[in-house]
Motif scaffolding. Structure first.
Motif, short mmCIF file in Angstrom:
data_model
loop_
_atom_site.label_atom_id
_atom_site.label_comp_id
_atom_site.label_asym_id
_atom_site.label_seq_id
_atom_site.Cartn_x
_atom_site.Cartn_y
_atom_site.Cartn_z
N LYS A 240 0.82 -1.22 0.00
CA LYS A 240 0.00 0.00 0.00
C LYS A 240 0.85 1.26 0.00
N GLU A 241 2.07 1.17 0.52
CA GLU A 241 2.93 2.36 0.56
C GLU A 241 3.61 2.65 -0.77
N GLN A 242 4.29 1.65 -1.33
CA GLN A 242 5.05 1.90 -2.55
C GLN A 242 4.78 0.88 -3.66
N GLY A 243 3.83 -0.03 -3.45
CA GLY A 243 3.49 -1.00 -4.50
C GLY A 243 4.60 -1.98 -4.81
N LEU A 244 5.55 -2.16 -3.88
CA LEU A 244 6.75 -2.95 -4.21
C LEU A 244 6.45 -4.43 -4.43
N VAL A 245 5.39 -4.96 -3.86
CA VAL A 245 5.13 -6.39 -3.99
C VAL A 245 4.80 -6.75 -5.43
N THR A 246 4.08 -5.89 -6.14
CA THR A 246 3.69 -6.18 -7.52
C THR A 246 4.41 -5.32 -8.55
#
Length: 763
Positions: A240-246
């Protein structure tokens, strides 16, 4: 986004203005606070660099403010029962603050670093960080917000229970979210850094032992254990913070501010807290601090408190009855609730007063891990054929893990059903049975519209252990193959049949590296593989190009070049071990000695007329080269050349004729381009070839020589080689001034002088 006002000036003014008398009067009230400050300072941030880990400092840094729940334009000192939401200092302060209130200052602009990374803005990137919606595909639930409760976003147990996922499961989870990263970028699944050790403190009671080259999954696992915050919750916050997972093309800046810690809405991020380990640790530290530090009191559990909809105060707020510490912590971290527009948008953009942090937290958690309140088991039963398959795979402790959603039936095709799990999904239909998909293969299938797309339902489970560590899965209408080097790609229809006939991935094509491409009119479809390409051409069939022939086809301009598309497969066993392949516009021939070269147009027709590679020209040894004199072109072959010009057409020169012509300066010399092929069968075994400016003749007795100009005209007038002069025995000599030339023949000589003309002498 993480909301922390860095109010250094305000804090400093408050401390400076306190008089000694006031401090003495308040000593009793300050004793517990001072003790907390002495024993549990804000931990030193991890250096952002990933070089050799350095030891944890023994002296805590100067305490820094950590939170501003409402992001007001002026910092307000906290009171026991606040009427507005104050900015925070890192340790509890007295309820009385001396000194004047700080002056209101102009709001600084939102930082916009390079590569498009930004924080604290109300944009679509914040609404859908890391292109989450596209990554989830058609498995996103339309009613994912039906259970959202602003006063109970997540249970205490689900936020503050460590051990929900091992480091290996976290890594597998990241691998599934981003099967293949964009070239030149490091995605979360591949991110690594050197970490430093952190000692226990009042908020994170466990140790963090630094190590070299730790993965993001390992860092999250260790932070979770040290601070007793759920791995799942940390992963969701990271998204939710930086979208790093996707995210498939994350910049370094996204890792520097991975959890948005110390990045307020109205000021630049504090670089002290940059770095992935810093961000993960400090975020977990802060989540624990919210529950233990009495300073954080403006969202009291069990009471109703106003919560804003947006950083812009004019967007308003509404009362929220806070039911637990975990939900309060989320509001301290991101102090906005979704407004009706944000909720109605589901995963999309609301209106100018929409904030998305806590909405997205709920969406992502329920999509990935099931309910945010209570366990998944009772809410998501696994029944029927899907349940049988799930249990055969090991159930909760098996390949797929916990179910994360209810079973959905009534799918458009075959009236099928599916259910999602932590590690993938199971799809069932009466026609295909129950089979699971996971990881990169599942992501590729999702991107092709799952069972509604060109692949249809899965008809097998994934099978691994193939060449190059690959995996494959069968579907109704095709296959998906994956390796770590090529990613996951589908094959269908006649392209799949051609690949199968060539030996699948063990054959000369290797694995697919791209999806099938078709032109706008669907008359041509192609698919790229590791070592070649498969082509389908309407009306012609399906053929493949491989290795050197494929490389040459690429170099000629692929399908838009002169050769266009193949109309046959490669055929080998030709002269000298050669191979050849037909194309719409020509041929490519290859031998180990000559390499692969194309022929097309009049050059190919001329070569074919002279016997292809079996004739006196042999194989081509170069590509056609144009831009010669008078708009000409030429191509080299083992046994000669073919030259063409608009006025003369295409003609070959070989052997001694080519050597003699070269001695005369090729087409740039006085002979110009050839205007005929070589013709033999003349008197006494002779041969001849015409050129724009003369002739070349040869015989066994005289060799090969050129004639041109007035001397050639005089020879022709006397019967060429059939006359008394016979064949030329030399190429002729001219004076340095060019005023006189002479050429010898079998029966005499011809001399030319400027102003006099030609003189013939016989022996």
């Amino acid at each position: 986004m993480r909301r922390i006002r860095i109010a250094y000036d305000s804090a400093r003014r408050g401390r400076t203005a306190l008089s000694i008398a006031v401090i003495a009067a308040l000593c009793g009230a300050l004793v517990p606070v001072a003790a907390a400050a002495d024993t549990t300072p804000t931990p030193a941030p991890t250096p952002a660099a990933t070089a050799e880990p350095s030891p944890t400092p023994t002296v805590a840094p100067t305490p820094r403010p950590t939170v501003d729940a409402t992001v007001p334009s002026a910092t307000i000192a906290p009171t026991p029962t606040p009427t507005s939401q104050p900015s925070a200092d890192p340790t509890p302060e007295p309820t009385v603050t001396a000194g004047p209130a700080p002056k209101e200052t102009e709001e600084p602009s939102i930082p916009t670093p390079e590569n498009g990374d930004y924080i604290g803005s109300n944009t679509e990137d914040e609404a859908d960080p890391g292109a989450y919606s596209a990554a989830m595909g058609d498995e996103m639930r339309a009613m994912s917000l039906s259970g959202f409760r602003p006063g109970n976003i997540i249970s205490n147990a689900n936020l503050y229970t460590s051990g929900t996922m091992s480091a290996a499961k976290i890594q597998n989870f990241f691998d599934q979210r981003v099967p293949k990263c964009d070239s030149g970028y490091t995605c979360l699944k591949d991110f690594r850094m050197n970490t430093i050790s952190k000692s226990p403190n009042s908020y994170c009671g466990g140790s963090y032992s630094g190590a070299r080259n730790e993965s993001a999954a390992r860092i999250i696992s260790k932070v979770s254990k040290a601070c007793k915050v759920s791995e799942k919750a940390l992963i969701v916050m990271l998204q939710k913070e930086q979208g790093l997972v996707t995210h498939t093309w994350p910049s370094d800046f996204r890792y520097d501010i991975a959890m948005g810690y110390a990045c307020p809405d109205d000021a630049a991020c504090d670089t002290t807290y940059f770095g992935f380990q810093n961000q993960m640790y400090m975020a977990a530290y802060q989540l624990q601090r919210y529950t233990k530090d009495s300073y954080f009191s403006w969202y009291p559990v069990g009471k109703t408190s106003p919560v804003r909809y947006h950083p812009n105060a004019s967007c308003g707020s509404s009362g929220v009855h806070i039911e637990n510490k975990a939900t309060a912590a989320l509001y301290y971290y991101t102090p906005y609730q979704p407004n009706r527009a944000a909720l109605n948008a589901g995963y999309g953009v609301g209106d100018s007063c929409s904030a998305y942090g806590n909405r997205n937290f709920y969406n992502y958690y329920t999509d990935w891990f099931g309910p945010t309140r209570g366990s998944a088991g009772p809410d998501y039963p696994v029944t029927g054929a899907i349940g049988t398959k799930w249990r055969a795979l090991g159930g909760i402790k098996g390949t797929l893990g916990q179910p994360t959603a209810r079973q959905v039936c009534g799918l458009a095709r075959h009236d099928g059903c599916y259910q999602r799990f932590e590690g993938g999904a199971i799809h069932w239909s009466s026609k295909t049975g129950a089979h699971y998909t996971s990881g990169a293969i599942k992501s590729r299938w999702n991107s092709l519209s799952s069972q509604n797309g060109r692949l249809g339902y899965p008809t097998s489970d994934p099978r691994c252990g193939l060449e190059q560590g690959g995996c494959a899965q069968r579907f109704e209408k095709g296959r998906v193959h994956w390796t770590s080097g090529t990613g996951a790609h589908s094959t269908t229809n006649s392209i799949l049949q051609k690949w199968r006939a060539s030996g699948w991935q063990a054959g000369e094509l290797g694995y697919p590296t791209k999806e099938r491409w078709c032109n706008a009119s669907s008359t041509v479809c192609t698919q790229q593989f590791q070592y070649g390409k498969v082509h389908w051409l309407k009306g012609h069939g399906t053929y493949m190009t491989t290795r050197t022939i494929h490389d040459r086809w690429n170099a000629t301009g692929k399908g838009s070049g002169s050769l266009r598309q193949p109309t046959s497969d490669r055929r080998c066993g030709l002269e000298d071990g050669g191979c050849a392949q037909r194309f719409q516009g020509g041929r490519i021939h290859w031998t180990s000695g000559t390499g692969a070269h194309s022929t097309s147009g009049v050059f190919m027709k001329t070569w074919r007329a002279h016997g292809w590679q079996a004739g006196h020209l042999g194989y081509p040894t170069s590509e056609k080269r144009c831009g010669l004199e008078n708009g000409g072109c030429a191509q080299r072959f083992q046994g000669g050349r073919i030259h063409w010009s608009p006025k003369t057409g295409a003609h070959p020169t070989t052997g001694s004729f080519m050597q003699t012509w070269r001695g005369q300066g090729w087409q740039a010399g006085k002979l110009g381009y050839p205007t005929s092929d070589k013709r033999c069968g003349l008197e006494r075994g002779g041969c001849a070839q015409r050129f724009q400016g003369g002739r070349i003749h040869s015989s066994p007795a005289t060799g090969t020589h050129a004639t041109s100009g007035a001397i050639m005209q005089a020879w022709r007038a006397r019967g060429w080689q059939t006359g008394r002069l016979g064949y030329p025995t030399g190429d002729g000599n001219c004076s340095s001034s060019g005023n006189a030339c002479v050429q010898w023949f079998q029966g005499g000589s011809i001399r030319w002088e400027r102003g006099i003309g030609t003189t013939v002498r016989y022996w």
